[in-house]
Scaffold this active site. Sequence first.
Site, short mmCIF file in Angstrom:
data_model
loop_
_atom_site.label_atom_id
_atom_site.label_comp_id
_atom_site.label_asym_id
_atom_site.label_seq_id
_atom_site.Cartn_x
_atom_site.Cartn_y
_atom_site.Cartn_z
N ASP A 84 -3.34 -4.72 111.12
CA ASP A 84 -3.93 -5.88 110.61
C ASP A 84 -3.97 -6.83 111.61
O ASP A 84 -5.09 -7.33 111.90
CB ASP A 84 -3.93 -6.15 109.12
CG ASP A 84 -4.93 -7.20 108.59
OD1 ASP A 84 -6.06 -6.89 108.19
OD2 ASP A 84 -4.40 -8.28 108.68
N ALA A 116 -8.64 -7.69 107.49
CA ALA A 116 -9.24 -6.46 108.27
C ALA A 116 -9.09 -5.48 107.59
O ALA A 116 -9.69 -4.44 107.37
CB ALA A 116 -8.59 -6.42 109.68
N ASP A 117 -7.79 -4.85 107.21
CA ASP A 117 -7.52 -3.90 106.20
C ASP A 117 -8.49 -3.76 105.17
O ASP A 117 -8.97 -2.94 104.91
CB ASP A 117 -6.15 -3.96 105.86
CG ASP A 117 -5.06 -3.30 107.00
OD1 ASP A 117 -5.52 -2.78 107.95
OD2 ASP A 117 -3.82 -3.80 106.69
N LEU A 118 -8.43 -4.89 104.31
CA LEU A 118 -9.15 -4.84 103.06
C LEU A 118 -10.85 -4.88 103.24
O LEU A 118 -11.59 -4.05 102.36
CB LEU A 118 -9.03 -6.11 102.23
CG LEU A 118 -7.40 -6.33 102.00
CD1 LEU A 118 -7.17 -7.77 101.37
CD2 LEU A 118 -7.07 -5.35 100.90
N LEU A 148 -11.03 -0.30 112.22
CA LEU A 148 -10.74 -1.75 111.86
C LEU A 148 -11.29 -2.75 112.65
O LEU A 148 -11.86 -3.98 112.31
CB LEU A 148 -9.18 -1.97 111.66
CG LEU A 148 -8.55 -1.70 110.55
CD1 LEU A 148 -8.54 -0.09 110.15
CD2 LEU A 148 -6.85 -1.85 110.57
#
Length: 309
Positions: A84, A116-118, A148
Amino acid sequence: SAYYLCANRGKRSLAVDLADPQGQALVRDLAARSDVVIENFKVGGLARYGLDYDSLAATSPGIVYCSITGFGQDGPYASRPGYDVLIQAMGGLMSLTGQPDGSPGAEPMKTGVAVADLFTGVYASTAILAALRHRDRTGEGQYIDMALLDVQVSMLANQASNYLVGETVPRRAGNAHPNIVPYQVFATADGHMVLAVGNDGQFRRFCDVAGLAGYADDPAFATNTARVAHRGELVPVIAERLARGATAEWVSALQAAGVPCGPINTMDAVFADPQVRHRGMQVRVPHEAGGHVDLVRCPIRMSATPPRT
């Protein structure tokens, strides 16, 4: 751990040795009875086990198969691992976050959570649901390639548009907004608050409450376009005025006048907030090891099929 509970609540899990033919057969059997397969191995990592999309779709043509990687299935960075903070850096978000150059503590800054992950998870969910709608109409599954970096670039939103249209590279502006003024954090007599004036009517009401007579009628500040152009003159005036009163006093007076504003809540204040409590965003659920654990409620509200924690 608390982090584990955040990421894995509500899931049923099992461990499979993918290098063992029995393990591979087990995954293929699960996939044959499933609507969706999601994986985040490195590019090509599952093909050697016969668990890539082409292999599973050969016997389950309706399968929706979603691969999530740092940089996507193709391109010069496809083989790189993605994390991330690396994606926030390479995808431009850190260049926009933090205090402006020349200010105390100025440096590119990541966000407080792994956005970015979420967001990639949210985008993947949307893509999967769209693919299932297509499958329900046609019987045809499909492959979804989520990266991502792609998601982070798409999240640049108005900042990306500002650059693509105006060809000017945006810089870090602290808590200020590039297109709206006043829309930022201000210090008060006992802390800080956020002022989010979204239109000219709200600015006039703010001026009335703050005692800034004449500012809403001044051509330099009467419209948002003018305020953006003259933010260097206006923001210090607002900052000086708000510093005279306590956060709670300003928030109470401004909210009563219909001016969007609020305190900057710490985590304990978030979960003590009357609206957060009313909406039930903190839930207590039983844990299989005994006792209970407090978790964050799913934010989705649906009339017919509400999510269960």
